[in-house]
Motif scaffolding. Structure first.
Motif, PDB file in Angstrom:
ATOM      1  N   GLY A 156       0.780  -1.223   0.000  1.00  0.00           N
ATOM      2  CA  GLY A 156       0.000   0.000   0.000  1.00  0.00           C
ATOM      3  C   GLY A 156       0.817   1.280   0.000  1.00  0.00           C
ATOM      4  O   GLY A 156       0.576   2.178  -0.822  1.00  0.00           O
ATOM      5  N   PRO A 157       1.795   1.438   0.913  1.00  0.00           N
ATOM      6  CA  PRO A 157       2.588   2.673   0.918  1.00  0.00           C
ATOM      7  C   PRO A 157       3.301   2.940  -0.408  1.00  0.00           C
ATOM      8  O   PRO A 157       3.428   4.097  -0.812  1.00  0.00           O
ATOM      9  CB  PRO A 157       3.587   2.444   2.053  1.00  0.00           C
ATOM     10  CG  PRO A 157       2.907   1.485   2.964  1.00  0.00           C
ATOM     11  CD  PRO A 157       2.118   0.580   2.064  1.00  0.00           C
ATOM     12  N   VAL A 158       3.745   1.885  -1.082  1.00  0.00           N
ATOM     13  CA  VAL A 158       4.415   2.065  -2.374  1.00  0.00           C
ATOM     14  C   VAL A 158       3.418   2.578  -3.402  1.00  0.00           C
ATOM     15  O   VAL A 158       3.723   3.491  -4.190  1.00  0.00           O
ATOM     16  CB  VAL A 158       5.049   0.737  -2.843  1.00  0.00           C
ATOM     17  CG1 VAL A 158       5.769   0.925  -4.167  1.00  0.00           C
ATOM     18  CG2 VAL A 158       6.016   0.208  -1.796  1.00  0.00           C
ATOM     19  N   LEU A 159       2.215   2.018  -3.404  1.00  0.00           N
ATOM     20  CA  LEU A 159       1.177   2.487  -4.330  1.00  0.00           C
ATOM     21  C   LEU A 159       0.795   3.929  -4.014  1.00  0.00           C
ATOM     22  O   LEU A 159       0.614   4.741  -4.927  1.00  0.00           O
ATOM     23  CB  LEU A 159      -0.058   1.587  -4.231  1.00  0.00           C
ATOM     24  CG  LEU A 159       0.092   0.143  -4.725  1.00  0.00           C
ATOM     25  CD1 LEU A 159      -1.200  -0.625  -4.513  1.00  0.00           C
ATOM     26  CD2 LEU A 159       0.492   0.116  -6.194  1.00  0.00           C
ATOM     27  N   GLY A 160       0.666   4.246  -2.727  1.00  0.00           N
ATOM     28  CA  GLY A 160       0.329   5.615  -2.352  1.00  0.00           C
ATOM     29  C   GLY A 160       1.389   6.599  -2.798  1.00  0.00           C
ATOM     30  O   GLY A 160       1.067   7.695  -3.291  1.00  0.00           O
TER      31      GLY A 160
END
Length: 388
Positions: free
Chosen positions: A299-303
């Protein structure tokens, strides 16, 4: 019974004692990791159709992905919301540039010094800040970050070069490489220049390593302890369990991730400025983590990718670009669509990001990853219904 036979039985018992669920989970993690690594290494290819495959942008995707992964270890696993992580980003950048100025243009020592310097700085700040929890912890980290920014901007000018920023110079000693003879040198990885796509692949490999380490931390007993602290730290304290070393370790690890991201910023562009330590950069990584999915690995990478795409692509849209996008419509409708969309692109890209963030928070509290999970569950249900 021979020693070899005893050793064989021990190995067999150890293998038998591993639950089947754990084995399946480990296999799933490794498959996801392999897919993630392939996706990261091929970013310039599959991002090109949406105009995001050029080196500068994919480098930002990788660097801020590392930054967000590290922040998620603290916020997503432990539940401590820091508003001062940009301080470690700046410290990593300064340490890397000083490595380029004093030692060598090789990026490996620069990354090592950036991670170590940020880790030590995070240890000092975390030791004080973690005496408080909740909003008080957040305010303490914000205060330390702003103090760091002001120190870098004015008081520590001999070290940071103030508002001009720390840059390379011809007279830098570089004891391992020697002073530059003609023009400023470029960063290298054992002789290979890290400019353009080579620089991206250095960042990409570091992102893959950072993801793998975060995955191992999450699945480890240490990660389980961090999640327990997030769930109910007071109850753990009442049982006599000392949570302080674990929260401090999470804070330091998170700071080291930020230091790695800061040093990679210097690798692809060898300069460091106090603006990297501003509170806005700390707020940005919070948005990245929440937008992608707090507590998840991907998730953090996508964000980070979503926000950097908005910042670099949507901010470049103007009326001419919008006109080309809607040129399949009749002229009246084309002009109407350009007028309606214009406030949300270009200088108004923050408005679009705000709307997206608001929709995510309202309808998908778990971020983009929750949406992906819902879609996957729906597809699985439809398949099972067809088969039945």
């Amino acid at each position: 019974m021979s020693a070899a036979t005893v050793d064989t039985l021990r190995r067999g018992n150890a293998a038998a004692s591993v639950p089947a669920g754990d084995t399946a989970s480990s296999r799933s993690d490794h498959i996801k990791f392999a897919v993630f690594a392939i996706a990261v290494l091929t970013m310039p290819v599959w991002l090109s159709p949406i105009g995001a495959g050029y080196p500068d942008l994919v480098q930002k995707f990788a660097i801020f992905g590392i930054f967000a992964i590290g922040f998620n270890i603290l916020f997503g696993l432990t539940g401590y919301l820091s508003f001062g992580h940009a301080a470690f980003l700046g410290v990593g950048s300064y340490a890397a540039v000083w490595s380029f100025k004093l030692l060598t243009m090789n990026v490996v020592p620069a990354m090592i010094f950036g991670v170590l310097a940020s880790g030590v700085f995070a240890l000092l700040i975390g030791y004080v800040s973690l005496r408080r929890t909740g909003i008080y912890f957040s305010i303490l980290t914000l205060a330390f970050a702003q103090m760091s920014y002001n120190l870098a901007y004015s008081v520590l000018t001999p070290i940071t070069n103030g508002e001009t920023g720390l840059q390379l110079a011809l007279h830098d000693p570089r004891v391992l490489d020697g002073p530059a003879e003609a023009g400023l040198p470029t960063t290298t990885l054992f002789g290979m220049e890290t400019i353009g796509y080579p620089g991206f692949y250095v960042c990409a490999v570091m992102l893959i390593v950072a993801y793998y380490v975060a995955m191992r931390i999450t699945r480890s007993p240490f990660g389980m302890t961090l999640r327990a602290i997030k769930s109910n730290q007071n109850r753990m304290n009442y049982t006599g369990f000392n949570t302080r070393p674990y929260t401090l370790a999470a804070f330091v690890i998170s700071g080291m991730y930020a230091g790695l991201a800061g040093s990679l910023m210097a690798v692809v562009d060898p300069l460091a400025g106090a603006e990297r330590m501003q509170w806005t950069a700390s707020g940005e990584v919070v948005l990245m983590t929440i937008l992608g999915g707090t507590g998840t690995l991907l998730g953090p990478v996508l964000g980070a990718g979503i926000i950097k795409y908005f910042e670099n692509i949507f901010s470049a849209f103007n009326d001419q670009v919008l006109g080309r996008i809607f040129d399949f419509l009749p002229e009246v409708l084309q002009n109407l669509m350009v007028t309606l969309v214009h406030p949300f692109v270009g200088e108004g890209w923050h408005l679009t990001l705000g709307v997206v963030f608001m929709l995510i928070v309202i309808f998908l509290p778990g971020g983009v990853m929750e949406g992906i999970g819902r879609i996957s569950a729906r597809i699985s249900r439809s398949r099972s219904n067809r088969s039945s």
